[in-house]
Design a protein around this motif. Structure first.
Motif, mmCIF file in Angstrom:
data_model
loop_
_atom_site.group_PDB
_atom_site.id
_atom_site.type_symbol
_atom_site.label_atom_id
_atom_site.label_comp_id
_atom_site.label_asym_id
_atom_site.label_seq_id
_atom_site.Cartn_x
_atom_site.Cartn_y
_atom_site.Cartn_z
ATOM 1 N N ALA A 43 9.222 3.791 -1.651
ATOM 2 C CA ALA A 43 9.305 3.347 -0.266
ATOM 3 C C ALA A 43 8.062 3.821 0.466
ATOM 4 N N PRO A 44 7.832 3.318 1.684
ATOM 5 C CA PRO A 44 6.658 3.758 2.448
ATOM 6 C C PRO A 44 6.574 5.272 2.525
ATOM 7 N N GLY A 45 5.403 5.780 2.173
ATOM 8 C CA GLY A 45 5.177 7.208 2.172
ATOM 9 C C GLY A 45 5.292 7.828 0.790
ATOM 10 N N SER A 46 5.951 7.099 -0.142
ATOM 11 C CA SER A 46 6.126 7.666 -1.492
ATOM 12 C C SER A 46 6.241 6.545 -2.533
ATOM 13 N N PHE A 47 5.256 5.687 -2.577
ATOM 14 C CA PHE A 47 5.245 4.628 -3.581
ATOM 15 C C PHE A 47 4.757 5.167 -4.918
ATOM 16 N N ALA A 58 1.169 6.662 -3.880
ATOM 17 C CA ALA A 58 0.473 6.250 -2.663
ATOM 18 C C ALA A 58 1.438 6.216 -1.493
ATOM 19 N N LYS A 59 0.915 6.538 -0.323
ATOM 20 C CA LYS A 59 1.724 6.441 0.894
ATOM 21 C C LYS A 59 1.857 4.994 1.352
ATOM 22 N N GLU A 60 0.776 4.218 1.211
ATOM 23 C CA GLU A 60 0.782 2.815 1.619
ATOM 24 C C GLU A 60 0.216 1.966 0.488
ATOM 25 N N VAL A 61 0.716 0.743 0.352
ATOM 26 C CA VAL A 61 0.241 -0.189 -0.666
ATOM 27 C C VAL A 61 -0.069 -1.517 0.018
ATOM 28 N N VAL A 62 -1.232 -2.077 -0.293
ATOM 29 C CA VAL A 62 -1.633 -3.380 0.237
ATOM 30 C C VAL A 62 -1.723 -4.370 -0.924
ATOM 31 N N ILE A 63 -1.000 -5.473 -0.825
ATOM 32 C CA ILE A 63 -1.053 -6.535 -1.827
ATOM 33 C C ILE A 63 -2.079 -7.559 -1.346
ATOM 34 N N ALA A 185 9.308 -5.396 2.330
ATOM 35 C CA ALA A 185 9.832 -4.298 1.522
ATOM 36 C C ALA A 185 8.910 -3.084 1.557
ATOM 37 N N GLY A 186 8.289 -2.868 2.716
ATOM 38 C CA GLY A 186 7.408 -1.721 2.889
ATOM 39 C C GLY A 186 5.988 -1.931 2.407
ATOM 40 N N LEU A 187 5.724 -3.044 1.725
ATOM 41 C CA LEU A 187 4.386 -3.324 1.185
ATOM 42 C C LEU A 187 3.606 -4.203 2.158
ATOM 43 N N HIS A 188 2.410 -3.779 2.497
ATOM 44 C CA HIS A 188 1.541 -4.630 3.289
ATOM 45 C C HIS A 188 0.987 -5.738 2.383
ATOM 46 N N TYR A 189 0.765 -6.902 2.955
ATOM 47 C CA TYR A 189 0.156 -7.976 2.176
ATOM 48 C C TYR A 189 -0.827 -8.765 3.035
#
Length: 339
Positions: A43-47, A58-63, A185-189
């Motif tokens: 989840a955001p902050g603990s991917f 990673a704290k944040e993930v960008v697709i 789902a918490g993922l930036h895209y």
């Protein structure tokens, strides 16, 4: 006719990539090439990301995978259609020969559904020509002869020149033909640039970074849009060859339906003219029908566009022999004012 976008500009994509890569290194970013992501958990902050080179946290993930979006992000994959873009480059033709075809060294993009796009190389010595050679996976060896035929159709003067480079890659289209960014789902895209990713993805990436940092003053226009899909589509564009054939047929039909009335005065002119659709610009733009060199082309009466701030309806357009001059001269247009 054609439309020139004076304020547009061109970039060298490889040099742009190189510059951004160097900037990321200088900023302290750690870059791991060739690390395919197979799964994303958390989840955001603990991917947690499982990759071909190990696990990452990673704290944040960008697709931002665009035309290469895979099974690790199925929600995004169902909303993107990967389409191949195929490009060739000629041998060095010399600046004089290239300028005869591109007097202003502008970039050209057509308005047909199955379009081609072409430009002089940055050094002005070659022609770089791209398009939808196939609607499906194809190697550069397979696509190069097809593109060569397209190029010779548009520039008969280059028939017989050698092709020295050919390459291909995927772009990503969306079902509403608009770029999209947001969070799911918490993922930036940031995805779906529809063939304009060199420019658009840098903008979407910047806006996404502002969101992550909390520095965005307002939502992006691309952020508020729902990202549609269609039933039963899972990301495999099996239908592309069918759709491509349909679009080619519609392009052919519309070219035959071009208004022939004023051209009927001269059967010779009618036989010499072949309706084309493309736009002249340094990137891409909107378009008007264009004829071959030294031909007069009838314009539909319903067609209007803006010229020097005035809405006009062109009645007839005569192009000089160097049809790629890329600039419309108002002296060569007989126009009547429209509403």
């Amino acid at each position: 006719g054609g439309m020139v976008v004076q304020r547009a500009g061109g970039v060298h994509p490889a040099l742009l990539h190189k510059g951004m890569l160097e900037a990321a290194h200088k900023a302290g970013a750690r870059l791991c090439a060739g690390a395919r992501v197979g799964r994303i958990d958390g989840a955001p902050g603990s991917f947690r990301l499982s990759t071909s080179k190990g696990e990452l946290k990673a704290k944040e993930v960008v697709i931002a995978t665009n035309g290469y979006t895979g099974d690790a992000t199925p929600w995004q994959k169902r909303r993107l259609v990967p389409v191949g873009s195929f490009i060739i480059a000629t041998e060095e033709l010399g600046e004089e020969r290239v300028r005869a075809l591109f007097p202003k060294l502008r970039m050209i993009s057509e308005s047909k559904r199955v379009l081609c796009y072409y430009r002089p190389s940055p050094d002005g010595k070659r022609i770089i020509f791209g398009g939808r050679a196939k609607f499906g996976q194809a190697t550069p060896t397979e696509s190069a002869p097809i593109l060569y035929g397209f190029m010779c159709d548009r520039f008969p003067q280059v028939r017989g020149v050698k092709i020295t480079h050919a390459w291909t890659g995927n772009v990503a289209f969306t079902f509403d033909r608009l770029p999209h960014m947001g969070r799911q789902a918490g993922l930036h895209y940031a995805l779906g640039c529809n063939g304009s990713g060199v420019v658009m993805m840098t903008h979407l990436g910047h806006r996404t970074a502002l969101n992550i940092l909390g520095h965005a003053n307002s939502p992006s226009a691309y952020e508020a849009l729902p990202m549609p899909t269609v039933p039963l589509y899972g990301g495999n564009p099996w239908f592309l060859p069918i759709v491509g054939s349909y679009y080619r047929m519609r392009d052919w039909i519309e070219s035959r339906r071009a208004d022939p009335q004023p051209l009927a005065r001269s059967s010779r002119a009618l036989s010499r003219c072949q309706s084309r659709f493309f736009a002249v610009s340094r990137l891409s733009t909107s378009f008007l029908p264009l004829a071959r060199p030294s031909c007069s082309l009838a314009m539909p009466r319903s067609l209007k566009y803006i010229c020097n701030g005035t809405s006009v309806t062109p009645s007839r357009l005569t192009w000089p022999s160097s049809f790629a001059s890329s600039r419309l001269c108002t002296s060569s247009l007989r126009m009547r004012r429209g509403s």
